[in-house]
Design a protein around this motif. Structure first.
Motif, PDB file in Angstrom:
ATOM      1  N   GLY A   1       9.436  35.667  32.860  1.00 16.12           N
ATOM      2  CA  GLY A   1      10.212  36.526  33.606  1.00 16.12           C
ATOM      3  C   GLY A   1      10.943  37.673  33.345  1.00 16.12           C
ATOM      4  N   ALA A   2      10.213  38.235  31.986  1.00 12.85           N
ATOM      5  CA  ALA A   2      10.653  39.797  31.681  1.00 12.85           C
ATOM      6  C   ALA A   2      10.438  40.989  31.522  1.00 12.85           C
ATOM      7  CB  ALA A   2      10.562  39.211  30.454  1.00 12.85           C
ATOM      8  N   LEU A   3       9.219  40.833  32.521  1.00 14.56           N
ATOM      9  CA  LEU A   3       8.789  42.577  32.335  1.00 14.56           C
ATOM     10  C   LEU A   3       9.788  42.528  33.491  1.00 14.56           C
ATOM     11  CD1 LEU A   3       4.634  41.644  32.846  1.00 14.56           C
ATOM     12  CD2 LEU A   3       6.424  42.194  31.222  1.00 14.56           C
ATOM     13  N   ALA A   4       9.972  41.823  34.542  1.00 10.71           N
ATOM     14  CA  ALA A   4      10.785  42.792  36.090  1.00 10.71           C
ATOM     15  C   ALA A   4      11.765  43.188  35.591  1.00 10.71           C
ATOM     16  CB  ALA A   4      10.485  41.503  37.217  1.00 10.71           C
ATOM     17  N   ALA A   5      12.688  42.822  34.481  1.00  9.52           N
ATOM     18  CA  ALA A   5      14.502  43.005  33.610  1.00  9.52           C
ATOM     19  C   ALA A   5      13.657  44.276  32.639  1.00  9.52           C
ATOM     20  CB  ALA A   5      14.319  41.752  32.869  1.00  9.52           C
ATOM     21  N   VAL A   6      12.489  45.135  32.800  1.00  6.04           N
ATOM     22  CA  VAL A   6      12.328  45.821  31.939  1.00  6.04           C
ATOM     23  C   VAL A   6      11.862  47.178  33.563  1.00  6.04           C
ATOM     24  CG1 VAL A   6      10.516  47.535  30.555  1.00  6.04           C
ATOM     25  CG2 VAL A   6      11.341  44.673  29.652  1.00  6.04           C
ATOM     26  N   ARG A   7      12.461  48.610  33.463  1.00  5.64           N
ATOM     27  CA  ARG A   7      12.472  48.820  33.598  1.00  5.64           C
ATOM     28  C   ARG A   7      12.024  50.399  33.393  1.00  5.64           C
ATOM     29  NH1 ARG A   7      15.527  47.384  38.980  1.00  5.64           N
ATOM     30  NH2 ARG A   7      16.056  45.192  38.142  1.00  5.64           N
ATOM     31  N   LEU A   8      11.313  50.869  34.003  1.00  6.37           N
ATOM     32  CA  LEU A   8      10.513  52.498  33.531  1.00  6.37           C
ATOM     33  C   LEU A   8      10.044  53.590  35.458  1.00  6.37           C
ATOM     34  CD1 LEU A   8       8.804  50.158  32.014  1.00  6.37           C
ATOM     35  CD2 LEU A   8       8.284  51.998  30.643  1.00  6.37           C
ATOM     36  N   SER A   9      10.468  54.505  34.432  1.00  5.96           N
ATOM     37  CA  SER A   9      10.672  55.698  35.592  1.00  5.96           C
ATOM     38  C   SER A   9       8.937  56.935  35.098  1.00  5.96           C
ATOM     39  CB  SER A   9      11.968  56.882  35.740  1.00  5.96           C
ATOM     40  OG  SER A   9      11.582  57.790  36.284  1.00  5.96           O
ATOM     41  N   LEU A  10       8.534  56.609  36.079  1.00  3.12           N
ATOM     42  CA  LEU A  10       7.293  57.896  36.410  1.00  3.12           C
ATOM     43  C   LEU A  10       7.728  59.128  36.273  1.00  3.12           C
ATOM     44  CD1 LEU A  10       4.417  58.356  36.592  1.00  3.12           C
ATOM     45  CD2 LEU A  10       4.784  57.884  39.556  1.00  3.12           C
ATOM     46  N   GLU A  11       7.385  59.461  35.215  1.00  3.16           N
ATOM     47  CA  GLU A  11       7.006  60.970  34.713  1.00  3.16           C
ATOM     48  C   GLU A  11       6.501  62.032  34.568  1.00  3.16           C
ATOM     49  OE1 GLU A  11      11.300  61.693  32.678  1.00  3.16           O
ATOM     50  OE2 GLU A  11      12.260  60.583  33.958  1.00  3.16           O
ATOM     51  N   GLY A  12       5.660  62.561  35.733  1.00  7.12           N
ATOM     52  CA  GLY A  12       4.604  63.215  35.361  1.00  7.12           C
ATOM     53  C   GLY A  12       2.932  62.477  35.108  1.00  7.12           C
ATOM     54  N   GLU A  13       3.292  62.456  33.765  1.00  2.74           N
ATOM     55  CA  GLU A  13       1.959  61.114  33.121  1.00  2.74           C
ATOM     56  C   GLU A  13       2.276  60.644  32.407  1.00  2.74           C
ATOM     57  OE1 GLU A  13      -1.715  62.345  33.930  1.00  2.74           O
ATOM     58  OE2 GLU A  13      -0.583  63.036  35.773  1.00  2.74           O
TER      59      GLU A  13
ATOM     60  N   ALA B   1      11.180  47.382  42.315  1.00  8.20           N
ATOM     61  CA  ALA B   1      10.909  47.620  43.977  1.00  8.20           C
ATOM     62  C   ALA B   1      10.668  49.508  43.120  1.00  8.20           C
ATOM     63  CB  ALA B   1      12.205  47.264  44.737  1.00  8.20           C
ATOM     64  N   GLU B   2      11.274  49.832  42.265  1.00  9.31           N
ATOM     65  CA  GLU B   2      11.708  51.170  42.294  1.00  9.31           C
ATOM     66  C   GLU B   2       9.981  51.678  41.881  1.00  9.31           C
ATOM     67  OE1 GLU B   2      14.025  49.967  39.140  1.00  9.31           O
ATOM     68  OE2 GLU B   2      14.154  49.492  41.340  1.00  9.31           O
ATOM     69  N   GLU B   3       9.083  50.859  40.699  1.00 11.47           N
ATOM     70  CA  GLU B   3       7.945  51.269  40.235  1.00 11.47           C
ATOM     71  C   GLU B   3       7.441  50.596  40.611  1.00 11.47           C
ATOM     72  OE1 GLU B   3       9.667  49.545  35.802  1.00 11.47           O
ATOM     73  OE2 GLU B   3       8.434  48.037  37.398  1.00 11.47           O
ATOM     74  N   ALA B   4       7.192  50.378  42.214  1.00 15.88           N
ATOM     75  CA  ALA B   4       6.224  49.812  42.908  1.00 15.88           C
ATOM     76  C   ALA B   4       6.044  50.985  43.894  1.00 15.88           C
ATOM     77  CB  ALA B   4       5.543  48.972  44.032  1.00 15.88           C
ATOM     78  N   ALA B   5       7.425  51.835  44.822  1.00 23.28           N
ATOM     79  CA  ALA B   5       7.297  52.345  45.241  1.00 23.28           C
ATOM     80  C   ALA B   5       6.775  53.847  44.362  1.00 23.28           C
ATOM     81  CB  ALA B   5       8.441  52.423  45.418  1.00 23.28           C
ATOM     82  N   ALA B   6       7.058  53.992  42.708  1.00 19.87           N
ATOM     83  CA  ALA B   6       6.480  55.402  42.706  1.00 19.87           C
ATOM     84  C   ALA B   6       4.893  55.002  42.502  1.00 19.87           C
ATOM     85  CB  ALA B   6       6.506  55.101  40.815  1.00 19.87           C
ATOM     86  N   LEU B   7       4.292  53.721  42.567  1.00 18.02           N
ATOM     87  CA  LEU B   7       3.036  53.382  42.204  1.00 18.02           C
ATOM     88  C   LEU B   7       2.050  54.296  43.828  1.00 18.02           C
ATOM     89  CD1 LEU B   7       2.123  50.620  39.933  1.00 18.02           C
ATOM     90  CD2 LEU B   7       1.763  53.054  39.719  1.00 18.02           C
TER      91      LEU B   7
END
Length: 266
Positions: A193-205, A155-161
């Protein structure tokens, strides 16, 4: 042939514990499947084993067969740059989870590699003493990147996008997808089923890896992730998981010698 970006040849990929001294190296070799002549593709096919040739023959269409042959020949040549083994002498097996690994010759079994290919680009990453995953994606004309992000991402990745301009949303979606796939492949688990378990944070570029998924190794301090744009239309992601030691250097180049390197590390 895709336009290539004039970047430098070596970049330190991001890590939680950078160390001084000469690092080990992750080498990524690139090839354009559309560039070789018919005769060159035929020579590539001679490097493959019978099982690989059979898989190539099952591909639908000449372009798909050509891409498979060029990509799998790239694996063999890339490995042979790291070990004194003829390209046609490599033998492979499937690890639990389905990731290909070196089965023979015995003295080269510890050499890790990963392959990815898409329209116009193939990439093979090779490393010793670590697990590596690589993914390449062609620039996609996505009509609804946010809908896909909400379906497949955290959810936080979609929100960052969602905070980005519409045109930028498409670019960053492709980057995020490639990064996730590279991490999943480095872990040696299936994509489903594994992509959602990998979490990334948008930081700058760039994107910073928060967690690599489920399990004790997911937040280990030895994960490294780099995002590159080796051509105007392609995104390349490289993920590395090592057991210990200093951060690894990353070298990326086309087989024909054109040097490239990470434009973004996250």
């Amino acid at each position: 042939m895709p336009a290539r970006r004039p970047l430098e040849s070596t970049e330190r990929v991001e890590a939680d514990d950078p160390a001084s001294g000469a690092p080990a190296v992750v080498r990524v070799w690139l090839a354009d499947p559309d560039a070789p002549s018919g005769a060159e593709v035929a020579r590539c096919e001679t490097l493959l084993d019978p099982e690989e040739r059979a898989r190539a023959a099952r591909r639908r269409g000449d372009a798909a067969r050509r891409a498979f042959v060029v990509a799998h020949a790239l694996v063999r040549r890339s490995l042979s740059r790291e070990a004194d083994v003829a390209p046609d002498a490599w033998r492979f097996a499937r690890a639990p989870g389905g990731r290909p690994e070196v089965a023979a010759p015995a003295h080269a079994v510890g050499l890790g590699f990963n392959l990815s290919h898409t329209a116009g680009l193939a990439a093979c990453a090779v490393v010793r003493g670590a697990s590596v995953g690589v993914d390449v994606e062609a620039g996609a004309r996505l009509a609804r990147p946010l809908a896909l992000a909400e379906r497949f991402f955290a959810a936080e990745e979609a929100a960052a996008l969602r905070t980005l301009p519409e045109a930028r949303q498409r670019e960053r979606f492709v980057e995020l997808w490639a990064a996730k796939e590279a991490v999943v492949k480095a872990r040696g688990v299936g994509i489903a089923g594994a992509l959602a378990a990998v979490r990334l944070s948008l930081e700058g570029e760039g994107w910073r890896l928060v967690t690599a998924g489920e399990g004790a190794d997911a937040t280990a301090p030895f994960w490294q992730l780099a995002l590159l744009r080796p051509t105007a239309r392609h995104v390349l992601a490289v993920a590395v998981r090592r057991a210990s030691g200093p951060a690894l250097a990353l070298e990326v180049a086309f087989e024909d010698g054109a040097p490239l390197a990470a434009a973004t590390a996250g």
